[in-house]
Design a protein around this motif. Sequence first.
Motif, short mmCIF file in Angstrom:
data_model
loop_
_atom_site.label_atom_id
_atom_site.label_comp_id
_atom_site.label_asym_id
_atom_site.label_seq_id
_atom_site.Cartn_x
_atom_site.Cartn_y
_atom_site.Cartn_z
N ALA A 152 0.74 -1.19 0.09
CA ALA A 152 -0.11 0.05 -0.10
C ALA A 152 0.71 1.05 -0.02
O ALA A 152 2.19 1.26 0.65
CB ALA A 152 -1.00 0.15 1.41
N ILE A 153 0.49 2.42 -0.50
CA ILE A 153 0.97 3.77 -0.57
C ILE A 153 0.97 4.37 0.67
O ILE A 153 -0.23 4.75 1.08
CB ILE A 153 0.52 4.58 -1.62
N THR A 154 2.05 4.22 1.57
CA THR A 154 1.83 4.96 2.81
C THR A 154 2.98 6.05 3.25
O THR A 154 2.90 6.48 4.19
CB THR A 154 2.20 3.74 3.78
N SER A 155 3.67 6.29 2.14
CA SER A 155 4.57 7.35 2.26
C SER A 155 4.81 8.38 1.09
O SER A 155 4.35 7.79 0.07
CB SER A 155 6.05 6.96 2.73
N THR A 156 5.30 9.49 1.37
CA THR A 156 5.25 10.21 0.09
C THR A 156 6.29 9.80 -1.14
O THR A 156 6.06 9.82 -2.21
CB THR A 156 6.04 11.87 0.58
N TYR A 157 7.30 9.27 -0.65
CA TYR A 157 8.38 8.58 -1.70
C TYR A 157 8.62 7.20 -1.21
O TYR A 157 8.08 6.84 0.02
CB TYR A 157 9.87 9.31 -1.39
N TYR A 158 8.87 6.27 -2.15
CA TYR A 158 9.14 5.02 -1.86
C TYR A 158 10.04 4.68 -0.73
O TYR A 158 10.11 3.51 -0.04
CB TYR A 158 9.32 4.19 -3.24
N TRP A 159 11.08 5.77 -0.33
CA TRP A 159 11.95 5.45 0.75
C TRP A 159 11.78 5.95 1.96
O TRP A 159 11.96 5.78 3.16
CB TRP A 159 13.27 6.16 0.37
N GLY A 160 10.46 6.87 1.98
CA GLY A 160 9.80 7.48 2.95
C GLY A 160 9.32 8.87 2.61
O GLY A 160 8.95 9.16 1.75
N ASP A 161 9.45 9.77 3.82
CA ASP A 161 8.74 11.04 3.56
C ASP A 161 9.62 12.21 3.68
O ASP A 161 9.60 13.25 3.39
CB ASP A 161 7.94 11.32 4.96
N ASP A 162 11.07 11.77 3.74
CA ASP A 162 12.03 12.84 3.58
C ASP A 162 12.77 12.69 2.23
O ASP A 162 13.40 11.99 1.80
CB ASP A 162 13.24 12.74 4.75
N PRO A 163 12.51 14.01 1.48
CA PRO A 163 12.93 14.11 -0.13
C PRO A 163 14.60 14.17 0.08
O PRO A 163 15.28 13.76 -0.93
CB PRO A 163 12.56 15.45 -0.44
N ASP A 164 15.25 14.54 1.15
CA ASP A 164 16.70 14.83 1.01
C ASP A 164 17.24 13.75 1.53
O ASP A 164 18.75 13.83 1.69
CB ASP A 164 17.01 16.16 2.12
N ILE A 165 16.76 12.34 1.48
CA ILE A 165 17.70 11.20 1.73
C ILE A 165 17.38 10.52 0.36
O ILE A 165 18.02 9.39 0.18
CB ILE A 165 17.19 10.43 2.88
N GLY A 166 16.80 10.99 -0.37
CA GLY A 166 16.45 10.37 -1.73
C GLY A 166 17.77 10.02 -2.56
O GLY A 166 17.54 9.03 -3.37
N CYS A 167 19.01 10.55 -2.48
CA CYS A 167 20.11 10.23 -3.08
C CYS A 167 20.56 8.91 -3.06
O CYS A 167 21.59 8.56 -3.69
CB CYS A 167 21.13 11.30 -2.98
N GLN A 168 20.25 8.44 -1.92
CA GLN A 168 20.79 6.97 -1.25
C GLN A 168 19.93 6.11 -2.08
O GLN A 168 20.47 4.81 -2.34
CB GLN A 168 20.51 6.81 0.27
N TYR A 169 18.72 6.30 -2.47
CA TYR A 169 18.07 5.34 -3.13
C TYR A 169 17.80 5.64 -4.51
O TYR A 169 17.15 4.36 -5.41
CB TYR A 169 16.49 5.28 -2.60
N ALA A 170 17.96 6.72 -5.15
CA ALA A 170 17.52 6.85 -6.58
C ALA A 170 18.54 8.04 -7.24
O ALA A 170 19.21 8.95 -6.35
CB ALA A 170 16.12 7.29 -6.65
N ASN A 171 18.45 8.31 -8.46
CA ASN A 171 19.31 9.13 -9.07
C ASN A 171 18.18 10.20 -9.46
O ASN A 171 17.48 10.05 -10.28
CB ASN A 171 19.74 8.76 -10.53
N VAL A 172 18.39 11.26 -8.72
CA VAL A 172 17.35 12.36 -8.61
C VAL A 172 17.83 13.82 -8.95
O VAL A 172 19.12 13.96 -8.85
CB VAL A 172 16.61 12.44 -7.43
N GLY A 173 17.06 14.78 -9.10
CA GLY A 173 17.61 16.30 -9.20
C GLY A 173 18.20 16.69 -8.20
O GLY A 173 17.45 16.59 -7.05
N ASP A 174 19.66 16.83 -8.10
CA ASP A 174 20.05 17.14 -6.66
C ASP A 174 21.35 17.92 -6.72
O ASP A 174 21.39 18.69 -7.79
CB ASP A 174 20.83 15.63 -6.12
#
Length: 666
Positions: free
Chosen positions: A539-561
């Motif tokens: 189920a979709i329970t968070s904002t991002y697939y890694w959680g709700d904090d956008p600023d740890i996204g670089c550990q999980y995906a290649n994003v605009g950074d």
Amino acid sequence: MFFYSMRYIYLIGSLTFYILMLLIAAFVSPGEVYSDSTKKILYKGRANKRSVANRTVNESLPFGKKYALLIGVQNFKISASNQLKALPQLNNDLDELEKILNNIGYKVDKLDVRAEKKPTRKEIIERIRSYKKSNYNIFLIYYTGHGIENYLCAYDYDPDPVLSLSSRALNVSYFFSAVEELSHVKQKILILDTCHSGSAIKGGDAEINFESLSKGGSFSLFTSCQSNEQSYVNEQENMSYFTQYLVKGLEGEADGSIDGKPDCFIELQELHKYVSSKVSEEVKKRGRTQNPNLTLCIKSGKPTLAKIKSDKCKEASDDAMSTDVSSEIKKLDDKIELLIDYIKNSKPKENNGDKDEIESLKKQLDNLRVEFEKIKQQKVFIENDKNTKHIESKIKQIKEVLVDIKTPEERDVYLGKHKGRDITMTFVEIPSGKIKIKGQSSTISKFWMGKYEVTQEQWLAVMGENPSAFKDCAECDRHPVENVSWNDVQVFLNRLNGADDDFRVPTGCESGKNVFQPSVRYRLPEEIEWMYAACGGKAITSTYYWGDDPDIGCQYANVGDEEARSKETIHKRLKIHNCNDGYAQTAPVDMFKSNSFGLHNMFGNVGEWVRDCESCLKEECMKHIIMGGSWMDGPMGTVLFKERPSTCSPIRGKSNVGFRILRATP
């Protein structure tokens, strides 16, 4: 008068509290957390602190395969300021450490500026990740160079102070994230010889996940100094004090440093006690302070680096590490019987009935094998020992029961040749299930999904030419193909399906029932199928697939950074993820963590075409939907669910859009 009286009362009270704390500290081991239920120790220590209480976990892991990765950054690609001078003594540090590690049975890999491949931020992380499938008992990573706060200054460190530190240096959080992927390693040991290395315990941009780092055994962080200290060099020896005594300790001088009873084995806590006391003492003579620090998280075993190779230890018996074998055999036998009973009496459902349970059972079987090998290595067994044969037969029995249970699997499909090599595409079985979006539940049938985005070499093997915007790099074959239109993708799929290039697949705009012909085996996923696969069936329970904090996204995906911002590959006004994933554009398709279905880069890297049409005009689709966000997307573009998904004309290709394939179930 009243004011002064209160002031004196306050001072007396503070002094009493301080004395009380000193008394408590004298009797309590600081920084120690122990739980009988989890068998976990989290230990932080200096030489002047009492060690972990009486070796609470008194079992040592068998040595087995031992590997060491030595990373040294002696100088930078761009000359730095006077504050960060070249460190020529690092050559000695690396070479002397390599010698002793080879001597005590480690296989050593080095990454430093003397090699063809330089220790850049990207190369360091990729080198660590390259061992993620390795099954070592001990994996030691040693890093030496300059350090600033929570950052390591890699070869491509940029001295320009205008840029943020995160875009110039390697954040330790990415270092930890890469180490975390070494999930098959039992003892992970990270040694940092840099100034301010003690600050690494804070984890940089993201909190350290000790639970995950210690998975399967233990994780240890050994730093050369505290966060507010420097790491000093012994000019006479042309080595850092820390590495000098690290080498001496491994040669045997650290043995027995805790209890005064040498046993010919070097335990990590002994090594820390020895190195810390020697370094602190030597540096203090020069009017400075340097206190090495050790942090441990132990789930099982006692971190032991090696058996000492010296004359006095030649006859040392391995019984120093032995326990009561008959008792251990009995415990192991009981565990195996319980597992066999469970599997026989409540056999998991066929197919995908309970993937997690099946994986758990297989993991338990692997753990039993490890435990069995550990007992065998105590050399109390002989090859034909009846206990050995008894346990081996039990483990074989479990394996035979499990072999019939069907689990989600992977399949490789041959595409053609590129540069003389056979090119394949890996598909992962996605089990059937349900997904709920906007309050509406949908049932998804089983299908197969491309494990990775379609790469440039896969496109070339089928199409013969590469339309990608980012194709001029050494490893671009492993990058996703992009700049392909929806219509281009259909030609690629037609060739896989053995159809004519101009064969038309329904888009949803045609009149009549919208179905695929049975002959269509490979296709783009529908939006709902893509969402189900991206969420790992959950189920979709968070904002991002890694959680709700956008600023740890670089550990999980290649994003605009920050990396993309610093290289000006994205618009300067675009809101970005405040982190650095090391890529300003596309990245290799297997570079970031997979989701629970084993699919990589469902978010980030490139957006992915899906079959669905967003707007029709006279039975023609004007805009197709794009899912997942890309290397140029900030927080708004990488969310799990968008009210209004991205779209694009089917005749237009974009440098941030690629695709992955769905394969129909045979």
